[in-house]
Design a protein around this motif. Structure first.
Motif, mmCIF file in Angstrom:
data_model
loop_
_atom_site.group_PDB
_atom_site.id
_atom_site.type_symbol
_atom_site.label_atom_id
_atom_site.label_comp_id
_atom_site.label_asym_id
_atom_site.label_seq_id
_atom_site.Cartn_x
_atom_site.Cartn_y
_atom_site.Cartn_z
ATOM 1 N N TYR A 42 7.181 11.138 -15.662
ATOM 2 C CA TYR A 42 7.665 12.482 -15.985
ATOM 3 C C TYR A 42 8.895 12.835 -15.158
ATOM 4 C CZ TYR A 42 7.841 17.544 -16.550
ATOM 5 O OH TYR A 42 8.261 18.820 -16.806
ATOM 6 N N ASP A 43 8.814 12.609 -13.842
ATOM 7 C CA ASP A 43 9.935 12.937 -12.964
ATOM 8 C C ASP A 43 10.889 11.771 -12.772
ATOM 9 O OD1 ASP A 43 9.278 15.622 -12.388
ATOM 10 O OD2 ASP A 43 7.733 14.947 -10.995
ATOM 11 N N SER A 44 10.357 10.549 -12.763
ATOM 12 C CA SER A 44 11.200 9.400 -12.415
ATOM 13 C C SER A 44 12.036 8.910 -13.583
ATOM 14 C CB SER A 44 10.328 8.250 -11.901
ATOM 15 O OG SER A 44 9.459 7.781 -12.912
ATOM 16 N N GLY A 45 11.644 9.237 -14.816
ATOM 17 C CA GLY A 45 12.427 8.811 -15.969
ATOM 18 C C GLY A 45 11.988 7.465 -16.502
ATOM 19 N N LEU A 46 12.652 7.034 -17.568
ATOM 20 C CA LEU A 46 12.243 5.827 -18.274
ATOM 21 C C LEU A 46 13.247 4.695 -18.123
ATOM 22 C CD1 LEU A 46 10.774 7.566 -21.412
ATOM 23 C CD2 LEU A 46 9.525 6.048 -19.889
ATOM 24 N N ASP A 47 14.031 4.716 -17.051
ATOM 25 C CA ASP A 47 14.869 3.560 -16.768
ATOM 26 C C ASP A 47 13.972 2.345 -16.579
ATOM 27 O OD1 ASP A 47 17.505 4.830 -16.604
ATOM 28 O OD2 ASP A 47 16.639 5.888 -14.904
ATOM 29 N N LYS A 48 14.454 1.186 -17.010
ATOM 30 C CA LYS A 48 13.610 -0.008 -17.000
ATOM 31 C C LYS A 48 13.033 -0.286 -15.615
ATOM 32 C CE LYS A 48 13.449 -4.868 -18.371
ATOM 33 N NZ LYS A 48 12.720 -5.277 -17.165
ATOM 34 N N MET A 49 13.846 -0.112 -14.575
ATOM 35 C CA MET A 49 13.354 -0.389 -13.229
ATOM 36 C C MET A 49 12.187 0.527 -12.879
ATOM 37 S SD MET A 49 15.387 -0.405 -9.590
ATOM 38 C CE MET A 49 15.364 1.374 -9.410
ATOM 39 N N ASN A 50 12.284 1.804 -13.275
ATOM 40 C CA ASN A 50 11.211 2.749 -12.987
ATOM 41 C C ASN A 50 9.940 2.387 -13.747
ATOM 42 O OD1 ASN A 50 12.947 4.181 -11.359
ATOM 43 N ND2 ASN A 50 13.505 5.636 -12.946
ATOM 44 N N VAL A 51 10.088 2.101 -15.046
ATOM 45 C CA VAL A 51 8.916 1.772 -15.858
ATOM 46 C C VAL A 51 8.271 0.482 -15.358
ATOM 47 C CG1 VAL A 51 8.097 1.205 -18.178
ATOM 48 C CG2 VAL A 51 9.816 2.987 -17.869
ATOM 49 N N ASP A 52 9.089 -0.501 -14.999
ATOM 50 C CA ASP A 52 8.544 -1.751 -14.457
ATOM 51 C C ASP A 52 7.704 -1.479 -13.212
ATOM 52 O OD1 ASP A 52 9.783 -3.145 -16.447
ATOM 53 O OD2 ASP A 52 11.418 -3.907 -15.203
ATOM 54 N N ALA A 53 8.232 -0.628 -12.324
ATOM 55 C CA ALA A 53 7.511 -0.324 -11.087
ATOM 56 C C ALA A 53 6.208 0.414 -11.378
ATOM 57 C CB ALA A 53 8.398 0.508 -10.158
ATOM 58 N N VAL A 54 6.256 1.364 -12.319
ATOM 59 C CA VAL A 54 5.047 2.107 -12.686
ATOM 60 C C VAL A 54 3.994 1.166 -13.250
ATOM 61 C CG1 VAL A 54 4.104 3.810 -14.294
ATOM 62 C CG2 VAL A 54 6.205 4.312 -13.048
ATOM 63 N N MET A 55 4.396 0.289 -14.163
ATOM 64 C CA MET A 55 3.437 -0.626 -14.784
ATOM 65 C C MET A 55 2.852 -1.594 -13.755
ATOM 66 S SD MET A 55 3.191 0.389 -17.879
ATOM 67 C CE MET A 55 2.358 -0.939 -18.742
ATOM 68 N N ASP A 56 3.662 -2.031 -12.803
ATOM 69 C CA ASP A 56 3.143 -2.903 -11.739
ATOM 70 C C ASP A 56 2.079 -2.176 -10.922
ATOM 71 O OD1 ASP A 56 4.773 -4.951 -12.517
ATOM 72 O OD2 ASP A 56 6.292 -4.623 -10.974
ATOM 73 N N ASP A 57 2.342 -0.899 -10.624
ATOM 74 C CA ASP A 57 1.368 -0.120 -9.853
ATOM 75 C C ASP A 57 0.077 0.088 -10.640
ATOM 76 O OD1 ASP A 57 3.125 0.061 -7.781
ATOM 77 O OD2 ASP A 57 3.816 2.086 -8.239
ATOM 78 N N LEU A 58 0.212 0.417 -11.930
ATOM 79 C CA LEU A 58 -0.977 0.669 -12.746
ATOM 80 C C LEU A 58 -1.810 -0.593 -12.926
ATOM 81 C CD1 LEU A 58 0.322 3.094 -15.540
ATOM 82 C CD2 LEU A 58 -0.579 3.613 -13.272
ATOM 83 N N ALA A 59 -1.153 -1.752 -12.957
ATOM 84 C CA ALA A 59 -1.884 -3.015 -13.111
ATOM 85 C C ALA A 59 -2.835 -3.252 -11.942
ATOM 86 C CB ALA A 59 -0.901 -4.178 -13.234
ATOM 87 N N PHE A 100 0.807 -1.219 0.000
ATOM 88 C CA PHE A 100 0.000 0.000 0.000
ATOM 89 C C PHE A 100 0.845 1.276 0.000
ATOM 90 C CE2 PHE A 100 -2.744 -3.187 2.146
ATOM 91 C CZ PHE A 100 -3.738 -3.239 1.177
ATOM 92 N N LEU A 101 2.142 1.135 -0.145
ATOM 93 C CA LEU A 101 3.003 2.312 -0.166
ATOM 94 C C LEU A 101 2.937 2.981 -1.535
ATOM 95 C CD1 LEU A 101 6.188 1.043 1.717
ATOM 96 C CD2 LEU A 101 4.335 2.466 2.605
ATOM 97 N N PRO A 102 3.048 4.316 -1.597
ATOM 98 C CA PRO A 102 3.016 5.009 -2.888
ATOM 99 C C PRO A 102 4.259 4.706 -3.708
ATOM 100 C CG PRO A 102 3.634 6.530 -1.138
ATOM 101 C CD PRO A 102 3.242 5.239 -0.466
ATOM 102 N N TYR A 103 4.121 4.827 -5.036
ATOM 103 C CA TYR A 103 5.271 4.607 -5.910
ATOM 104 C C TYR A 103 6.339 5.666 -5.660
ATOM 105 C CZ TYR A 103 8.120 5.058 -10.075
ATOM 106 O OH TYR A 103 9.176 5.191 -10.936
ATOM 107 N N HIS A 104 7.571 5.226 -5.584
ATOM 108 C CA HIS A 104 8.703 6.146 -5.483
ATOM 109 C C HIS A 104 9.759 5.678 -6.477
ATOM 110 C CE1 HIS A 104 12.292 8.165 -3.978
ATOM 111 N NE2 HIS A 104 11.486 9.008 -3.375
ATOM 112 N N PRO A 105 10.254 6.591 -7.339
ATOM 113 C CA PRO A 105 11.142 6.167 -8.431
ATOM 114 C C PRO A 105 12.462 5.569 -7.980
ATOM 115 C CG PRO A 105 11.074 8.563 -8.255
ATOM 116 C CD PRO A 105 9.984 8.036 -7.380
ATOM 117 N N LEU A 106 12.898 5.890 -6.762
ATOM 118 C CA LEU A 106 14.186 5.385 -6.294
ATOM 119 C C LEU A 106 14.021 4.524 -5.045
ATOM 120 C CD1 LEU A 106 16.476 8.491 -6.870
ATOM 121 C CD2 LEU A 106 16.265 6.439 -8.257
#
Length: 459
Positions: free
Chosen positions: A412-429, A96-102
């Motif tokens: 937008y802020d976190s960038g498109l590094d694979k780890m960041n995009v993977d985390a974003v897509m997991d959250d959106l799923a 339940f923690l919010p996404y954080h890019p790092l």
């Protein structure tokens, strides 16, 4: 003891765990370990000496983790954090923690080599984000077509480590040569870093002259402005790996909206304001149509007119807001309510209505665009605003817009590094898994290379 600039911050009450991490971090990474008993103590240390720490290790379960992650985002430099717990509780503590890019998570019960590898990945992400200005910088080749001669040495990029000089400083720029390079998939010229800032000033002055002109802005001039002011956004779109078809679809849709400028001064005024700014609002407004176009290529028989509706909505969905920071509020939660107060919170909640009222005064607004704008802050679980409707009452086009905007805003802020995009897509799923949102999310997965290549039947 003074905290060194090569310190790691360990947050947690378990002294044995702190001792183990301290020993291993010093041995493998040369980091001195400073301990904080809880998140409040850790926040005080970070705020007092934000440049002292290169890494945070947060032992779970604990209170105040969300607040700690939010504070990390406000610091003058980016500090990665490793969330750790025993194997049985790790997922429960972090779901339940919010996404954080790092931020990354790993069980402390696994082999230390695995933990060390995960920490190395985190530190590499930070290193990439803090790299200095590259020796060469890109500008769209079309910007130079109006110049009789090149004021700088212009290069083409053949590979990551090879540049070739094509126009020397002071030589004539031939449009035929430029078109030839573009046909060979070289849409940019590259300048040395020391010339780049001068080039920015040169083209910015030309843009100001264009905007001050009394004659209407023509499409070719407006396109050049967009190409220049949103170079970073264009590079982001390229890194997404969208197909040529998707990029052409988006460009075509944006051009169709540009045509409205010559016949409507009010729209022209809005466009010229945000096209000449490099900020969250302007860049994500232009990025959304490209992401949606990528999604559209995975849906059978997706009408071009529907992409134009979403493109228009992306340009004008926040026109009812004057405060740029308000435009970055995507969800209403306790922290947002505390930060903004009741008066400003009311403006945020009502701005979809305000935006719709403003565009009602315009002619040529694509059908359904008003509905997309009105619903762009709704969410599938009914937690959005202004109506609080759930996925059953949100239209397919609105769902596509919402999914695309959430993705664009997250990277937008976190960038498109694979780890960041993977985390974003997991959250959106976890968010977009029902009704029209499920189809839109599957299209996004395929468009950005996170799903099987398949055509989805449109609704």
């Amino acid at each position: 003891m003074a905290i060194m600039s090569t310190s790691a911050l360990f947050i947690g009450e378990n002294k044995n765990a702190a001792a183990v991490f301290s020993l291993l971090l010093e041995r493998d990474f040369g980091l001195d370990c400073v301990s904080a008993v809880n998140s409040k103590h850790a926040i005080e240390l970070l705020k007092n000496e934000p440049h002292a720490f290169g890494l945070c290790i947060f032992l779970l379960p604990a209170t105040g983790v969300k607040e700690f992650l939010e504070v990390l985002k406000t610091l003058p430099r980016q500090i990665p954090v490793m969330l750790t717990a025993d194997d049985a509780h790790l997922n429960h503590c972090t779901q339940f923690l919010p996404y954080h890019p790092l931020a990354a998570k790993i069980a402390y019960s696994v082999d230390w080599q695995i933990i060390s590898t995960a920490i190395t990945r985190l530190l590499r992400v930070v290193d990439r984000k803090e790299r200095k200005l590259a020796p060469f910088c890109a500008l769209d080749a079309n910007l130079f077509l109006r110049l009789e001669e090149s004021p700088y040495d212009l290069y083409l990029k053949l590979s990551d480590d090879k540049m070739v000089l094509v126009f020397r400083r002071g030589t004539n720029i031939l449009s035929d040569d430029t078109e030839k390079y573009q046909l060979k998939n070289h849409p940019h010229f590259y300048l040395k870093a020391q010339d780049y800032l001068q080039a920015l000033e040169l083209f910015l002055n030309k843009i100001k002259e264009t905007l001050k002109a009394e004659t209407p802005l023509h499409n070719d001039k407006l396109s050049s402005i967009a190409m220049f002011t949103h170079q970073n956004m264009r590079q982001m779109i390229q890194r997404l790996g969208l197909s040529d078809t998707a990029i052409e679809m988006a460009n075509s849709s944006i051009r169709s909206i540009h045509k409205m400028l010559n016949s409507n001064d009010k729209i022209a005024e809005h466009f010229t304001k945000f096209l000449t700014k490099k900020n969250y609002l302007s860049e994500h407004c232009l990025a959304i149509p490209f992401v949606v176009a990528g999604m559209a290529t995975t849906i059978t028989s997706f009408p071009a007119v529907d992409l134009e509706k979403i493109t228009f909505a992306s340009m004008f969905h926040d026109i009812g807001l004057e405060d740029l920071e308000m435009a970055q509020v995507r969800h209403i939660n306790d922290q947002v309510e505390r930060n903004w107060g009741s008066a400003k919170l009311s403006v945020i909640k009502q701005h979809p209505y305000a935006s719709v009222e403003l565009i009602k005064k315009l002619s040529g607004v694509p059908a359904d665009s008003e509905k997309i704008i009105l619903q762009h802050h709704e969410r599938p679980d009914g937690s959005g605003f202004p109506h609080g409707v759930d996925y059953k009452k949100i239209s397919p086009l609105s769902a596509m817009f919402i999914v695309a905007e959430e993705f664009v805003s997250s990277v937008y802020d976190s960038g498109l590094d694979k780890m960041n995009v993977d985390a974003v897509m997991d959250d959106l799923a976890l968010i977009f898994h029902k009704g029209n949102f499920l189809m839109a999310f599957k299209a996004l997965q395929t468009a950005v290379g996170h799903g099987p290549l398949q055509l989805i039947k449109g609704q």
